[in-house]
Design an enzyme around this catalytic site. Structure first.
Site, mmCIF file in Angstrom:
data_model
loop_
_atom_site.group_PDB
_atom_site.id
_atom_site.type_symbol
_atom_site.label_atom_id
_atom_site.label_comp_id
_atom_site.label_asym_id
_atom_site.label_seq_id
_atom_site.Cartn_x
_atom_site.Cartn_y
_atom_site.Cartn_z
ATOM 1 N N GLU A 88 0.653 -5.519 -6.114
ATOM 2 C CA GLU A 88 1.652 -5.789 -5.072
ATOM 3 C C GLU A 88 2.730 -6.770 -5.490
ATOM 4 O OE1 GLU A 88 -0.332 -6.354 -1.331
ATOM 5 O OE2 GLU A 88 -0.693 -4.198 -1.235
ATOM 6 N N GLU B 92 0.221 -8.751 10.152
ATOM 7 C CA GLU B 92 1.135 -8.653 9.009
ATOM 8 C C GLU B 92 2.452 -8.077 9.507
ATOM 9 O OE1 GLU B 92 -0.620 -6.386 5.818
ATOM 10 O OE2 GLU B 92 -2.569 -7.361 6.061
ATOM 11 N N GLU C 265 -7.934 -3.689 7.548
ATOM 12 C CA GLU C 265 -7.375 -2.364 7.802
ATOM 13 C C GLU C 265 -8.422 -1.259 7.679
ATOM 14 O OE1 GLU C 265 -3.774 -2.087 5.410
ATOM 15 O OE2 GLU C 265 -2.680 -3.012 7.050
ATOM 16 N N TYR D 96 5.664 -6.179 -6.075
ATOM 17 C CA TYR D 96 6.944 -5.869 -5.415
ATOM 18 C C TYR D 96 6.835 -5.878 -3.892
ATOM 19 C CZ TYR D 96 7.976 -4.413 -10.142
ATOM 20 O OH TYR D 96 8.121 -4.397 -11.498
ATOM 21 N N ARG E 276 -8.915 -0.838 -3.794
ATOM 22 C CA ARG E 276 -9.575 -1.521 -2.681
ATOM 23 C C ARG E 276 -10.080 -0.474 -1.705
ATOM 24 N NH1 ARG E 276 -4.641 -4.263 0.862
ATOM 25 N NH2 ARG E 276 -3.437 -2.366 1.043
HETATM 26 C C1 GAL Z 1 -1.307 -3.961 4.199
HETATM 27 C C2 GAL Z 1 -2.510 -4.720 3.709
HETATM 28 C C3 GAL Z 1 -2.150 -5.924 2.869
HETATM 29 C C4 GAL Z 1 -1.102 -5.571 1.881
HETATM 30 C C5 GAL Z 1 0.086 -4.998 2.590
HETATM 31 C C6 GAL Z 1 1.188 -4.617 1.647
HETATM 32 O O1 GAL Z 1 -1.629 -2.630 4.451
HETATM 33 O O2 GAL Z 1 -3.322 -5.138 4.756
HETATM 34 O O3 GAL Z 1 -3.299 -6.377 2.207
HETATM 35 O O4 GAL Z 1 -1.642 -4.674 0.986
HETATM 36 O O5 GAL Z 1 -0.301 -3.848 3.290
HETATM 37 O O6 GAL Z 1 0.838 -3.549 0.848
#
Ligand code: GAL
Length: 678
Positions: free
Chosen positions: A363, A313, A150, A365, A111
């Site tokens: 992802e 998040e 991000e 995990y 990504r």
């Molecule tokens: C953040 C991201 C999410 C997900 C999360 C866990 O950096 O915005 O999309 O990837 O980490 O890795």
């Protein structure tokens, strides 16, 4: 604005309708609402769901999902999907891809594989943003928008051909003439002089290092590019937004001036907080390091952009991607602890990453609240409890974090320190040392950014300001500080102050350069600390402050300058290492070395700013104390980061906001426990 409106604290989660069968949507949203989750963020990687092939737009998928959200009464933060350009796009237009410094192109499959400067990508990103906005923005369940995901995460350097071209245009605009550019970058050194604009490139592999002045401008260019990309989308979204809806983005990453980006494109900043990065399996944790508590420092960074912010998040499970990282599941109480850490620092919205752990992809995990099976679990029960707490914390919403101590930062110095090893080494000691000392002494600290693009910040609310190592400086910044001190402030400067101009060239003035008048100091000699200088200290009225990394010898030359401390155990023993200069109603301290934690703790104590709330609440070192204030009313947060219970003492009768009870005297706070008193 209908999220950070100062009326309540709100819980959310990140949801991926495209990861689950449609027949799970309604039940998922129902369970979220039952457990106090009122907002979800969706769609940040879902470009293909709307534009599966070039120019074919289909909105059915998200229309169906938003119908469900509306039926259930769920609020939605919708995202632009530009962090993951589709395969059809990168295959047909490889120029949209980012490249490594050696020119190798990053291919589709991860990504953030795009570059900000490709005209094709800008066009495609603008188009998908517009299509998303014109189709979805009117939906009643949508309350705001997240741009991309991000900015500058994954990589913060860009070496595509579009970047190369755009960099040339950037420096041409900045310098106007090659003569000015050659001068600013000191290109006469090692015969780097440019005689045509076409000879100028973004950093490329070189035998030695790339010219450091070029690198500084390159980082400014990356920031400029990222901001331009966000502004492109924000300008489009603004045309379609319903009244009251907001625009934000998530995360704070390097090589971008997030302050300017926020000011020009966003309504407020959101942050992604994963404190258990500090507990990755492998290393032996240093018992005095701040570990998960260090995230308070990151939250202070967010607050310097948006005093009241959101967490897009917040960690809710174990961490790890398929190929890297293993961090433990939050222990009982830790989800609450980290949520309250965010709230204590100014977050009025906290959204957990993610609702359910993904069963496929990189992802698998990276755990969310629920595991794959969706069974009810301890983490969901904890979220429900947090929601209850949020109800009783309503009065905290909109309250501002209170700090009397600040650390000044600016991007010229941050970006110079990334490349300049002398700068980086002193800065690393001091930035960690000052923050750790303040944390352990229960002394709230703000970060204040100086940036020429924004109005000067109001420094007058701080009684003590550290500007540890402003190696790069100019007269305007020195004057701003002069006014702060004249009006009664206390400023503390460390070694190497004022040695460079804003191009990163060393000045030929006597040191500390632009700070000479303000400090009343002269630095006739300096040296990095050598291996045989292990016992050098500065004696400050009996306190022996350990000298680390660097030494400025300092003479008092100002009429009001007074020597407070002298070096010991070295060939310059007896030479001043600490001065105070009285300026107007205030004082400037010049310190000849860095600020490791023990040194910073002495400064906080001697300057009278340590433990400002000790009469109200006393806590052991393992607890953080943070205070938010609204309409003259203070809310005291106590956060116990330790696996052991902590005893605190309330010096005054206070209301425990969780229980409504009045308490005074000794209180046991359980492991990872939190309290809020008002
Ligand atoms: C953040 C991201 C999410 C997900 C999360 C866990 O950096 O915005 O999309 O990837 O980490 O890795």
């Amino acid at each position: 604005m209908n999220l950070l409106n100062g009326e309540k604290l709100t819980l959310g989660t990140c949801y991926y309708p495209e990861h689950w069968p449609e027949n799970m949507w309604e039940e998922d949203l129902h369970r979220m609402l039952e457990n106090g989750i009122e907002v979800i963020r969706i769609a940040e990687f879902a470009w293909n769901k709307v534009e599966p092939t070039e120019g074919t737009f289909t909105f059915d998928f998200f229309d169906r999902f938003l119908d469900v959200a509306e039926k259930m009464g769920m609020k939605v933060i919708f995202c632009t999907p530009t962090a993951t350009p589709p395969a059809w796009l990168t295959e047909k237009y490889p120029e949209v891809l980012n490249a490594r410094i050696d020119g190798v192109i990053y291919r589709h499959g991860g990504r953030r594989h795009y570059n900000y400067n490709s005209p094709v990508y800008q066009e495609k990103a603008a188009l998908i943003t517009e299509r998303f906005a014109e189709h979805f923005a009117h939906r009643p369940c949508i309350i705001g928008w997240q741009i991309d995901n991000e900015i500058n995460c994954e990589t913060d350097v860009f070496y595509s051909q579009s970047d190369d071209k755009a960099f040339r245009a950037f420096v041409k605009e900045k310098y106007g003439t090659l003569h000015a550019l050659n001068d600013a970058w000191g290109t006469v050194f090692w015969n780097q002089t440019y005689s045509d604009w076409s000879e100028i490139h973004i950093p490329r592999p070189t035998v030695n290092n790339v010219n450091i002045h070029l690198l500084l401008d390159y980082t400014r260019f990356v920031s400029h590019s990222a901001r331009g990309f966000v502004k492109l989308q924000s300008d489009i979204l603004r045309r379609y937004l319903k009244p009251g809806d907001f625009i934000t983005t998530n995360g704070i990453f390097s090589n971008v001036d997030n302050h300017a980006m926020n000011a020009e494109s966003l309504d407020f900043m959101m942050y992604d907080s994963y404190p258990n990065f500090a507990n990755m399996t492998g290393g032996t944790p240093d018992p005095r390091s701040l570990r998960d508590r260090n995230w308070s420092r990151h939250l202070a960074e967010v607050r310097s952009i948006s005093p009241i912010f959101g967490i897009m998040e917040q960690q809710s499970g174990a961490n790890g991607q398929t190929h890297s990282g293993m961090a433990p599941t939050p222990k009982p109480g830790q989800i609450t602890l980290w949520t309250m850490q965010s709230v204590a620092h100014g977050a009025d919205y906290v959204s957990y990453f993610r609702w359910r752990t993904c069963t496929f992809g990189t992802e698998i995990y990276w755990h969310g609240i629920l595991d794959y099976s969706s069974r009810d679990n301890r983490r969901l029960r904890e979220v429900k409890e947090i929601h209850k707490k949020f109800q009783s914390l309503k009065p905290v919403a909109g309250a501002h974090y209170e700090a009397k101590v600040a650390v000044i930062k600016d991007f010229d110095n941050i970006w110079n320190a990334q490349e300049d090893v002398w700068h980086r080494t002193i800065e690393a000691v001091s930035s960690q040392g000052i923050y750790a000392a303040a944390q352990h002494a229960h002394t709230p600290v703000d970060f204040v950014y100086l940036t020429d693009e924004l109005p000067a910040p109001d420094l007058s609310r701080y009684s003590v300001i550290f500007y540890p190592h402003p190696m790069l400086a100019d007269k305007a910044r020195a004057e701003l500080l002069q006014r702060y001190v004249e009006n009664g402030g206390t400023l503390v400067l460390g070694c190497r102050s004022g040695i460079k101009d804003l191009n990163g060239r060393c000045v030929m003035d006597l040191l500390p350069g632009v700070f000479r008048d303000l400090t009343g100091a002269d630095v006739p000699e300096y040296t990095p600390v050598g291996p045989e200088d292990n016992n050098v200290v500065i004696d400050w009225e009996g306190e022996k402050l350990k000298v680390t990394v660097f030494i400025d010898e300092i003479d008092a030359i100002g009429e009001q300058a007074e020597v407070l401390g002298r070096y010991e155990n070295c060939y310059y023993a007896g030479t001043p290492g600490l001065l105070v200069n009285r300026v107007g109603k205030g004082s400037v301290y010049s310190f000849g070395t860095t600020f490791p934690e023990e040194t910073a703790a002495v400064f906080l104590r001697k300057l009278g700013v340590a433990e400002p709330y000790r009469n109200v609440v006393k806590a052991p070192e393992c607890c953080e104390i943070a205070v938010r204030e609204k309409d003259g009313h203070r809310f005291y947060f106590v956060l116990n980061y330790s696996a052991e219970p902590a005893e605190i003492v309330l010096g005054e009768a206070k209301t425990d906001l969780y229980t409504g009870e009045t308490v005074q005297g000794r209180v046991q706070v359980e492991p990872y426990g939190t309290r809020v008193y008002g």
